[in-house]
Design a protein around this motif. Structure first.
Motif, PDB file in Angstrom:
ATOM      1  N   THR A  89       0.634  -1.005   0.079  1.00  0.00           N
ATOM      2  CA  THR A  89       0.049  -0.021   0.003  1.00  0.00           C
ATOM      3  C   THR A  89       0.929   1.157   0.064  1.00  0.00           C
ATOM      4  O   THR A  89       1.803   1.087   0.463  1.00  0.00           O
ATOM      5  N   VAL A  90       0.536   2.279  -1.033  1.00  0.00           N
ATOM      6  CA  VAL A  90       1.222   3.571  -0.805  1.00  0.00           C
ATOM      7  C   VAL A  90       0.374   4.640  -0.715  1.00  0.00           C
ATOM      8  O   VAL A  90      -0.630   4.679  -1.139  1.00  0.00           O
ATOM      9  N   VAL A  91       0.740   5.541   0.000  1.00  0.00           N
ATOM     10  CA  VAL A  91       0.000   7.026   0.213  1.00  0.00           C
ATOM     11  C   VAL A  91       1.084   8.065  -0.050  1.00  0.00           C
ATOM     12  O   VAL A  91       2.058   8.052   0.302  1.00  0.00           O
ATOM     13  N   ILE A  92       0.156   8.999  -0.825  1.00  0.00           N
ATOM     14  CA  ILE A  92       0.984  10.088  -1.228  1.00  0.00           C
ATOM     15  C   ILE A  92       0.367  11.141  -0.909  1.00  0.00           C
ATOM     16  O   ILE A  92      -0.727  11.261  -1.184  1.00  0.00           O
ATOM     17  N   VAL A  99      -6.902   3.537   8.301  1.00  0.00           N
ATOM     18  CA  VAL A  99      -6.109   4.576   7.662  1.00  0.00           C
ATOM     19  C   VAL A  99      -6.694   5.505   6.839  1.00  0.00           C
ATOM     20  O   VAL A  99      -6.761   6.559   7.034  1.00  0.00           O
ATOM     21  N   TRP A 100      -7.456   5.001   5.880  1.00  0.00           N
ATOM     22  CA  TRP A 100      -8.129   5.750   4.822  1.00  0.00           C
ATOM     23  C   TRP A 100      -9.289   6.519   5.436  1.00  0.00           C
ATOM     24  O   TRP A 100      -9.747   7.694   5.335  1.00  0.00           O
ATOM     25  N   GLY A 101      -9.979   5.898   6.507  1.00  0.00           N
ATOM     26  CA  GLY A 101     -11.099   6.512   7.308  1.00  0.00           C
ATOM     27  C   GLY A 101     -10.597   7.650   7.925  1.00  0.00           C
ATOM     28  O   GLY A 101     -11.224   8.874   7.917  1.00  0.00           O
ATOM     29  N   VAL A 102      -9.410   7.686   8.624  1.00  0.00           N
ATOM     30  CA  VAL A 102      -8.872   8.718   9.216  1.00  0.00           C
ATOM     31  C   VAL A 102      -8.549   9.972   8.291  1.00  0.00           C
ATOM     32  O   VAL A 102      -8.618  11.013   8.750  1.00  0.00           O
ATOM     33  N   LEU A 103      -7.799   9.492   7.329  1.00  0.00           N
ATOM     34  CA  LEU A 103      -7.487  10.453   6.449  1.00  0.00           C
ATOM     35  C   LEU A 103      -8.589  11.173   5.906  1.00  0.00           C
ATOM     36  O   LEU A 103      -8.567  12.424   5.609  1.00  0.00           O
ATOM     37  N   LYS A 104      -9.583  10.276   5.298  1.00  0.00           N
ATOM     38  CA  LYS A 104     -10.965  11.037   5.066  1.00  0.00           C
ATOM     39  C   LYS A 104     -11.571  12.146   5.934  1.00  0.00           C
ATOM     40  O   LYS A 104     -12.039  13.136   5.522  1.00  0.00           O
ATOM     41  N   GLY A 114      -4.883  20.325   1.002  1.00  0.00           N
ATOM     42  CA  GLY A 114      -4.244  19.259   0.222  1.00  0.00           C
ATOM     43  C   GLY A 114      -4.778  18.204  -0.578  1.00  0.00           C
ATOM     44  O   GLY A 114      -5.686  18.375  -0.485  1.00  0.00           O
ATOM     45  N   SER A 115      -3.768  17.259  -0.986  1.00  0.00           N
ATOM     46  CA  SER A 115      -4.419  16.413  -1.492  1.00  0.00           C
ATOM     47  C   SER A 115      -3.767  14.856  -1.087  1.00  0.00           C
ATOM     48  O   SER A 115      -2.450  14.887  -0.573  1.00  0.00           O
ATOM     49  N   ILE A 116      -4.318  13.999  -1.109  1.00  0.00           N
ATOM     50  CA  ILE A 116      -3.831  12.553  -0.756  1.00  0.00           C
ATOM     51  C   ILE A 116      -4.443  11.323  -1.451  1.00  0.00           C
ATOM     52  O   ILE A 116      -5.493  11.521  -2.211  1.00  0.00           O
ATOM     53  N   THR A 117      -3.409  10.569  -1.909  1.00  0.00           N
ATOM     54  CA  THR A 117      -3.862   9.427  -2.841  1.00  0.00           C
ATOM     55  C   THR A 117      -3.142   8.141  -2.532  1.00  0.00           C
ATOM     56  O   THR A 117      -2.050   8.312  -1.532  1.00  0.00           O
ATOM     57  N   LEU A 118      -4.064   7.282  -2.302  1.00  0.00           N
ATOM     58  CA  LEU A 118      -3.824   5.920  -1.904  1.00  0.00           C
ATOM     59  C   LEU A 118      -3.852   5.010  -2.739  1.00  0.00           C
ATOM     60  O   LEU A 118      -4.881   5.126  -3.653  1.00  0.00           O
ATOM     61  N   VAL A 119      -2.870   4.208  -3.126  1.00  0.00           N
ATOM     62  CA  VAL A 119      -2.906   3.166  -4.049  1.00  0.00           C
ATOM     63  C   VAL A 119      -2.554   1.702  -3.580  1.00  0.00           C
ATOM     64  O   VAL A 119      -1.792   1.538  -2.741  1.00  0.00           O
ATOM     65  N   TYR A 120      -3.246   0.578  -4.097  1.00  0.00           N
ATOM     66  CA  TYR A 120      -2.954  -0.736  -3.678  1.00  0.00           C
ATOM     67  C   TYR A 120      -3.537  -1.644  -5.021  1.00  0.00           C
ATOM     68  O   TYR A 120      -4.253  -1.177  -5.480  1.00  0.00           O
ATOM     69  N   PRO A 121      -2.964  -2.787  -4.675  1.00  0.00           N
ATOM     70  CA  PRO A 121      -3.162  -3.892  -5.668  1.00  0.00           C
ATOM     71  C   PRO A 121      -4.865  -4.184  -5.372  1.00  0.00           C
ATOM     72  O   PRO A 121      -5.274  -4.525  -4.200  1.00  0.00           O
ATOM     73  N   ASP A 122      -5.584  -4.424  -6.523  1.00  0.00           N
ATOM     74  CA  ASP A 122      -7.097  -4.751  -6.546  1.00  0.00           C
ATOM     75  C   ASP A 122      -7.176  -5.478  -7.846  1.00  0.00           C
ATOM     76  O   ASP A 122      -7.410  -4.992  -8.955  1.00  0.00           O
ATOM     77  N   ARG A 123      -7.570  -6.809  -7.659  1.00  0.00           N
ATOM     78  CA  ARG A 123      -7.822  -7.460  -8.700  1.00  0.00           C
ATOM     79  C   ARG A 123      -9.006  -7.294  -9.649  1.00  0.00           C
ATOM     80  O   ARG A 123      -9.332  -7.516 -10.811  1.00  0.00           O
ATOM     81  N   GLN A 124     -10.273  -6.561  -8.881  1.00  0.00           N
ATOM     82  CA  GLN A 124     -11.081  -6.115  -9.541  1.00  0.00           C
ATOM     83  C   GLN A 124     -11.270  -4.735 -10.183  1.00  0.00           C
ATOM     84  O   GLN A 124     -12.013  -4.523 -11.142  1.00  0.00           O
TER      85      GLN A 124
END
Length: 97
Positions: A4-7, A44-49, A58-68
């Protein structure tokens, strides 16, 4: 568990402390975890939101693998400019909006 990556960009210092408690800060505003569970990622995403809704900066981007997801990569974004992953002729691209 998956990488998981957060920018973050132009966000308050509270984000840095929070994200550094759960992930490794690879560079200024770039955080990664090779083994963040789905539940932990969602918390983590809930807190960031919540913080972004309160502070609106600012801006926040979260990236993770998702087969769908298209190309197997899920991208979640808060702030401007919003990014969407699209497939064009078999190549993954990002577009605003």
């Amino acid at each position: 568990m998956a990488l998981t990556v957060v920018i973050t960009r132009d966000v308050d210092d509270r984000y840095r402390g929070f994200l550094a408690s759960a992930m490794l800060e690879l560079a200024a505003g770039v955080y990664a975890s090779p083994s963040l569970t789905k539940g932990a990622r969602e918390r983590v995403w809930g807190v960031l939101k919540d913080w972004h809704a309160q502070l609106g900066r600012g801006s926040i981007t979260l990236v993770y693998p998702d087969r769908q997801a298209d190309g197997g990569l899920a991208v979640m974004h808060l702030g401007e400019p919003n990014r969407t992953v699209i497939r064009v002729d078999g190549v993954l691209l990002t577009t605003k909006g």
